[in-house]
Design an enzyme around this catalytic site. Sequence first.
Site, PDB file in Angstrom:
ATOM      1  N   CYS A   1       0.862  -0.992   0.103  1.00  0.00           N
ATOM      2  CA  CYS A   1       0.111   0.050  -0.130  1.00  0.00           C
ATOM      3  C   CYS A   1       0.717   1.264   0.097  1.00  0.00           C
ATOM      4  O   CYS A   1       0.687   2.155  -0.668  1.00  0.00           O
ATOM      5  CB  CYS A   1      -1.119   0.084   1.233  1.00  0.00           C
TER       6      CYS A   1
ATOM      7  N   HIS B   1      -2.750   6.419   4.492  1.00  0.00           N
ATOM      8  CA  HIS B   1      -1.443   6.731   4.642  1.00  0.00           C
ATOM      9  C   HIS B   1      -0.823   7.881   4.380  1.00  0.00           C
ATOM     10  O   HIS B   1      -1.549   8.441   3.306  1.00  0.00           O
ATOM     11  CB  HIS B   1      -0.652   5.470   4.208  1.00  0.00           C
TER      12      HIS B   1
HETATM   13  N1  LIG Z   1      -5.028  -3.169   4.970  1.00  0.00           N
HETATM   14  C1  LIG Z   1      -4.429  -2.611   4.114  1.00  0.00           C
HETATM   15  O1  LIG Z   1      -4.060  -1.514   4.020  1.00  0.00           O
HETATM   16  C2  LIG Z   1      -3.601  -3.350   3.072  1.00  0.00           C
HETATM   17  C3  LIG Z   1      -3.299  -2.907   2.038  1.00  0.00           C
HETATM   18  C4  LIG Z   1      -2.546  -3.630   1.054  1.00  0.00           C
HETATM   19  C5  LIG Z   1      -2.266  -5.017   1.132  1.00  0.00           C
HETATM   20  N2  LIG Z   1      -3.036  -5.631   1.996  1.00  0.00           N
HETATM   21  C6  LIG Z   1      -2.986  -6.915   2.300  1.00  0.00           C
HETATM   22  O2  LIG Z   1      -4.039  -7.720   1.836  1.00  0.00           O
HETATM   23  C7  LIG Z   1      -4.363  -8.783   2.813  1.00  0.00           C
HETATM   24  C8  LIG Z   1      -5.554  -8.597   3.695  1.00  0.00           C
HETATM   25  O3  LIG Z   1      -5.437  -7.695   4.489  1.00  0.00           O
HETATM   26  P1  LIG Z   1      -6.433  -6.714   5.274  1.00  0.00           P
HETATM   27  O4  LIG Z   1      -6.090  -5.852   6.101  1.00  0.00           O
HETATM   28  O5  LIG Z   1      -7.948  -6.806   4.730  1.00  0.00           O
HETATM   29  O6  LIG Z   1      -6.808  -8.032   6.344  1.00  0.00           O
HETATM   30  P2  LIG Z   1      -7.679  -8.507   7.752  1.00  0.00           P
HETATM   31  O7  LIG Z   1      -8.835  -7.376   7.601  1.00  0.00           O
HETATM   32  O8  LIG Z   1      -7.380  -9.076   8.755  1.00  0.00           O
HETATM   33  O9  LIG Z   1      -8.636  -9.701   6.571  1.00  0.00           O
HETATM   34  C9  LIG Z   1      -8.115 -11.058   6.414  1.00  0.00           C
HETATM   35  C10 LIG Z   1      -9.067 -11.578   5.459  1.00  0.00           C
HETATM   36  O10 LIG Z   1      -8.393 -13.101   5.271  1.00  0.00           O
HETATM   37  C11 LIG Z   1      -9.411 -14.038   5.429  1.00  0.00           C
HETATM   38  N3  LIG Z   1      -8.705 -15.545   5.514  1.00  0.00           N
HETATM   39  C12 LIG Z   1      -7.998 -15.670   6.623  1.00  0.00           C
HETATM   40  N4  LIG Z   1      -7.779 -17.080   6.547  1.00  0.00           N
HETATM   41  C13 LIG Z   1      -8.239 -17.482   5.270  1.00  0.00           C
HETATM   42  C14 LIG Z   1      -8.482 -18.585   4.902  1.00  0.00           C
HETATM   43  N5  LIG Z   1      -7.831 -19.624   5.279  1.00  0.00           N
HETATM   44  N6  LIG Z   1      -9.107 -18.732   3.791  1.00  0.00           N
HETATM   45  C15 LIG Z   1     -10.000 -17.648   3.292  1.00  0.00           C
HETATM   46  N7  LIG Z   1      -9.826 -16.433   3.626  1.00  0.00           N
HETATM   47  C16 LIG Z   1      -9.163 -16.305   4.574  1.00  0.00           C
HETATM   48  C17 LIG Z   1     -10.302 -13.514   6.484  1.00  0.00           C
HETATM   49  O11 LIG Z   1     -11.425 -13.923   6.628  1.00  0.00           O
HETATM   50  P3  LIG Z   1     -12.082 -14.325   7.924  1.00  0.00           P
HETATM   51  O12 LIG Z   1     -12.886 -13.226   8.323  1.00  0.00           O
HETATM   52  O13 LIG Z   1     -13.264 -15.473   7.453  1.00  0.00           O
HETATM   53  O14 LIG Z   1     -11.242 -15.001   8.768  1.00  0.00           O
HETATM   54  C18 LIG Z   1     -10.315 -11.976   6.131  1.00  0.00           C
HETATM   55  O15 LIG Z   1     -11.405 -11.808   5.181  1.00  0.00           O
HETATM   56  C19 LIG Z   1      -2.919  -8.806   3.216  1.00  0.00           C
HETATM   57  O16 LIG Z   1      -2.070  -9.797   2.678  1.00  0.00           O
HETATM   58  C20 LIG Z   1      -2.539  -7.628   3.558  1.00  0.00           C
HETATM   59  O17 LIG Z   1      -0.897  -7.541   3.438  1.00  0.00           O
HETATM   60  C21 LIG Z   1      -3.592  -5.098   2.908  1.00  0.00           C
END
Ligand SMILES: NC(=O)c1ccc[n+]([C@@H]2O[C@H](COP(=O)([O-])OP(=O)(O)OC[C@H]3O[C@@H](n4cnc5c(N)ncnc54)[C@H](OP(=O)(O)O)[C@@H]3O)[C@@H](O)[C@H]2O)c1
Length: 349
Positions: A133, A249
Amino acid sequence: MLRIAVVGATGAVGRECLALLDGGIVPVEQVVPVGSARSVGRDLGRELGLSLPLADLVTLDELDPRGLDVAVFSAGAEVSGREAEQLAAAGVLVVDNSSAFRMRPDVPLVVPQVNPAALDDRPACGLVANPNCSTIQLVRALHPVHELAGLRGVVVATYQAASGGGVRGLRELAEESRAVLDDPGAQGAPGGRFGQPLAFNLVPEIGLPDAHGLTHEERKLVREPRKILGLPDLRVSATAVRVPVFDCHSEAVHIALREPVTAEAVEEALAATPGLRVHRRSHSPAYPMPRTVFARREDRALVHVGRVRVEPEDDRALALWVVADNLWVGAALNALQIVELAAKNGWLG
Ligand SMILES: NC(=O)c1ccc[n+]([C@@H]2O[C@H](COP(=O)([O-])OP(=O)(O)OC[C@H]3O[C@@H](n4cnc5c(N)ncnc54)[C@H](OP(=O)(O)O)[C@@H]3O)[C@@H](O)[C@H]2O)c1
């Protein structure tokens, strides 16, 4: 019309993917939300007030790749590393938001406004990586500056919001903030999503440090811009800091240039770049801020640049202040703009 799976649909990024698809960013025949077993049975259409054609939430084990055009993965690097290649091998284009594949030479790392040519052809591996990001907003501001005057080196300090830590990060900041307001003496304890208490605090360590003391987030900021900008020798020095801000950010960016510039010329070059909004020195305030950017849907879709200044003693030394919504510009929107570009290039579906 595409059939798209949103993996991690209940997460901070996944929910924004669904909202953007609901807004019609790409035409969809059906969207399949995918989550962990914990989320089976949740009705995301109702929870999020969506009107797009949404299938029932399934797990990755239950996801049927037949007839699926795209899967946008936002479920962390471990899940992507374990599951994404299998889906890609079944013919589904995987756009991955995690860090699992970004530096693999055969996987394009794409910011459509910066290196669209990386998507001229469908990658043989079926994977496209979405950058970190903080990297995305950085390279979107750097790209027009590079075209204007050539980059020699970049020093960036990031001020990263709690939403970068996902749903759990947002919840922790809200709960900790309430606890400190109720009891100003409360210190909190190390641990949690950010390693240290974040409310009313700054945490200058995002991810684990390596042998040189660079954190995981800082290594991404050093390496990813080189690949996206096609400048393998670009010097980048980064300090990544988590700040008690819920969304967006911010970055203080100091740039060493090959050619001399004026602040006016830089403002003009930035203003002529689609998807960037310049907060000019002639306006007040001459800078974007996280809360104001997050407040408006149209601003959440843009990279905002302000405090454009050239050092009085060195007209090859430029400084910028860059703010963007990490969940949209830094993740969901960039991923779906990749899908949009792939569809436009005619090799999707
Ligand atoms: N947040 C940001 O600003 C941002 C920016 C760029 C990239 N990212 C990347 O995007 C990804 C997600 O980030 P986030 O911030 O959205 O995290 P988050 O809010 O913690 O969400 C994680 C998601 O992953 C799902 N998940 C976990 N284990 C799983 C499995 N075994 N099978 C299917 N789904 C599963 C969770 O589902 P459940 O709710 O069902 O557990 C939830 O929907 C990460 O790799 C992060 O590095 C995030």
